[in-house]
Scaffold this motif. Structure first.
Motif, mmCIF file in Angstrom:
data_model
loop_
_atom_site.group_PDB
_atom_site.id
_atom_site.type_symbol
_atom_site.label_atom_id
_atom_site.label_comp_id
_atom_site.label_asym_id
_atom_site.label_seq_id
_atom_site.Cartn_x
_atom_site.Cartn_y
_atom_site.Cartn_z
ATOM 1 N N LEU A 101 0.827 -1.202 0.000
ATOM 2 C CA LEU A 101 0.000 0.000 0.000
ATOM 3 C C LEU A 101 0.860 1.250 0.000
ATOM 4 C CD1 LEU A 101 -2.890 1.022 0.069
ATOM 5 C CD2 LEU A 101 -2.791 1.021 2.544
ATOM 6 N N PHE A 136 -3.950 -3.788 -9.920
ATOM 7 C CA PHE A 136 -4.268 -2.469 -9.395
ATOM 8 C C PHE A 136 -4.356 -1.403 -10.470
ATOM 9 C CE2 PHE A 136 -4.161 -4.376 -5.535
ATOM 10 C CZ PHE A 136 -2.920 -4.703 -5.024
ATOM 11 N N TRP A 159 -6.701 -9.843 -3.501
ATOM 12 C CA TRP A 159 -6.389 -8.489 -3.052
ATOM 13 C C TRP A 159 -7.449 -7.538 -3.599
ATOM 14 C CZ3 TRP A 159 -1.354 -6.321 -1.313
ATOM 15 C CH2 TRP A 159 -0.443 -7.316 -0.919
ATOM 16 N N TYR A 161 -8.462 -3.269 -3.810
ATOM 17 C CA TYR A 161 -7.862 -1.956 -3.699
ATOM 18 C C TYR A 161 -8.933 -0.894 -3.867
ATOM 19 C CZ TYR A 161 -5.489 2.161 -5.625
ATOM 20 O OH TYR A 161 -5.066 3.425 -5.898
ATOM 21 N N THR A 163 -9.599 3.561 -3.319
ATOM 22 C CA THR A 163 -9.031 4.856 -2.991
ATOM 23 C C THR A 163 -10.110 5.903 -3.123
ATOM 24 O OG1 THR A 163 -7.210 6.400 -3.433
ATOM 25 C CG2 THR A 163 -8.199 5.337 -5.334
ATOM 26 N N TRP A 220 -5.900 5.546 0.746
ATOM 27 C CA TRP A 220 -5.762 4.317 -0.023
ATOM 28 C C TRP A 220 -6.082 3.153 0.915
ATOM 29 C CZ3 TRP A 220 -2.701 8.526 -0.567
ATOM 30 C CH2 TRP A 220 -2.386 8.966 -1.856
ATOM 31 N N PHE A 222 -6.133 -1.204 1.151
ATOM 32 C CA PHE A 222 -5.904 -2.544 0.620
ATOM 33 C C PHE A 222 -6.578 -3.543 1.520
ATOM 34 C CE2 PHE A 222 -3.594 -1.887 -2.854
ATOM 35 C CZ PHE A 222 -2.256 -2.217 -2.916
#
Lengths: 360, 109
Positions: A101, A136, A159, A161, A163, A220, A222
């Motif tokens: 991250l 990502f 994973w 992600y 933001t 951000w 994760f």
């Protein structure tokens, strides 16, 4: 009209030919002069290769300091004129959420401000870092070819992600619901509550008195889960990061808290005041009753995060800000100093997941 | 007025409420309080707020939505105890809400 003799005609043709040659010669000289005036000697660019550490980790102080040192090197290199940077992931087999991250946030911010090609990456084909960059959405900007970075590894696909710049937690809800449906594990109650508070804290505190341009005042997040298997607990890692002023500076900037700050400083040994100040402020922000705003009805977010972890039988919370790290679990809490200061604040949850049938 | 009204936060406001102030995001406590809760308290003699169905509630949302009834909107704790009911399968939410209302009342004195 008098007819021209052949000799006269030949003379006229020769004269015309000479004039045309002269014109072509003059035009050529003019083109050459024009070309020479715009063409300078080629500008040479230098490419600096920076090796990403073997373990991209932010959870442990020693590993984090190595990572921060590399990130610092990237920024310093890009600040030099006519310098490109190539991140080399060929010696990076292991990547963890907190470290990834930090790296991703720095890379995204740098890519936003740089022309194409100044920051690129080199990854072994189909390696974990290559797949993660593709997953990502920054692989193309870093020059990582699609053919060698298709996300396929189980751990990559798991994973997530996110933001953003505000505290809209609709994506957080969608994320937790997707985990709830996809796994055989029970997502702990109260997780949405603390994640929403983490984003609200960024919104209210992280970028006050900050020089960061408003378009970059982001958070951000994760998340990565490991499924429970064969009687072993699974785990859910969640990391939230911002590049704001940090918790300690946020507190120090409030005039209303001046007296309280002086009081805290008086309690510390004189020779170590500076070293311990960051640790003391971080601990107070999480455990103490006083809000960083000085308003008694606020400041409940960080204590709420601590209580969430302490209420669960297992699981760990780490908060890194400035030159301090606070860690707590159901067994207790501790705060330690860090040589390398972190830009902003990093919050890491490591939550053990039990299979749903064990909880029913 | 002798009516009662039930508000489902998840259905009438958002399944993912978060934040304190209007510019924190699309579904913060201040908006819930001013757009839904206060009008309901002005129209009905008793209001029940059903918290079930939402993803959860951070302290910022709850404090602004409910503590703000006292601190910002001038309701008294005594009046709210008579007219406001909280329904939730998580008892901790109800405890926290009344704690915020009580603290807000104490801060006024």
């Amino acid at each position: 009209m008098k007819k021209l003799s052949l000799a006269r005609q030949m003379w006229l043709l020769r004269k015309q030919s000479i004039a045309q040659c002269r014109e072509r010669r003059l035009a050529g000289r003019a083109r050459h002069r024009a070309a020479m005036s715009t063409t300078s000697s080629p500008v040479r660019w230098r490419t600096v290769v920076i090796h990403v550490p073997p373990k991209v980790v932010a959870e442990r102080k020693e590993d984090r300091e190595v990572l921060l040192d590399r990130l610092d090197s990237i920024v310093k290199a890009l600040n030099r004129p006519r310098t490109k940077v190539k991140l080399d992931f060929s010696r990076t087999p292991r990547v963890f959420p907190g470290g990834m991250l930090l790296l991703l946030a720095y890379v995204e911010l740098l890519l936003e401000g740089l022309p194409a090609g100044r920051l690129t990456a080199k990854c072994p084909p189909n390696s974990l870092p290559a797949q993660l960059m593709r997953h990502f959405g920054i692989a193309d900007e870093l020059g990582i070819p699609p053919s060698s970075s298709r996300p396929a590894h189980d751990s990559v696909v798991g994973w997530r992600y996110l933001t953003g710049t505000n505290a809209d937690c609709t994506p957080i809800d969608a994320l937790l619901q997707s985990y709830q449906q996809a796994t055989s594990a029970a997502i702990p109650e109260g997780l949405f509550d603390v994640l929403s508070e983490a984003l609200v804290n960024v919104r209210h505190h992280a970028y006050k008195e900050s020089d960061v341009p408003s378009s970059m005042q982001r958070w951000w997040l994760f998340a990565r889960y490991d499924e429970p298997t064969n009687g072993d607990d699974g785990s859910l890692y969640i990391a939230v990061y911002d590049i704001g002023v940090g918790i300690q500076r946020s507190i120090q900037a409030k005039p209303i808290l001046r007296d309280w700050l002086d009081e805290q400083l008086e309690k510390l040994p004189p020779l170590r005041r500076r070293a311990y100040l960051h640790q003391s402020l971080l601990q107070q922000a999480i455990e103490g009753p006083r809000s960083g705003t000085g308003q008694d009805f606020r400041g409940k977010g960080l204590p709420e995060m601590m209580n969430f972890v302490k209420a669960s039988a297992s699981g760990k919370l780490s908060i890194v800000s400035g030159r301090a790290q606070y860690t707590c679990s159901a067994l207790g809490s501790s705060v330690s100093g860090c040589e390398a200061g972190l830009l902003g604040t990093l919050i890491l949850w490591n939550i053990q997941l039990k299979p749903k049938e064990l909880l029913s | 007025m002798s009516t009662s009204r039930t508000i489902s936060v998840a259905n009438e406001f958002s399944p993912a409420p978060a934040g304190r102030y209007r510019d924190d995001g699309p579904f913060p406590g201040e908006v819930f309080r001013d757009a839904i809760l206060v009008p309901a308290l002005r129209e009905a003699s008793e209001v029940t707020v059903d918290l079930d169905g939402a993803a959860g509630f951070g302290s910022s949302f709850l404090e602004e939505a409910f503590g703000g009834l006292v601190r910002v909107r001038g309701f008294s704790e005594a009046e709210l105890r008579r007219r406001l009911h909280i329904r939730s399968s998580r008892q901790s939410y109800e405890m926290r809400i009344w704690n915020y209302i009580q603290k807000a009342q104490q801060l006024l004195h």
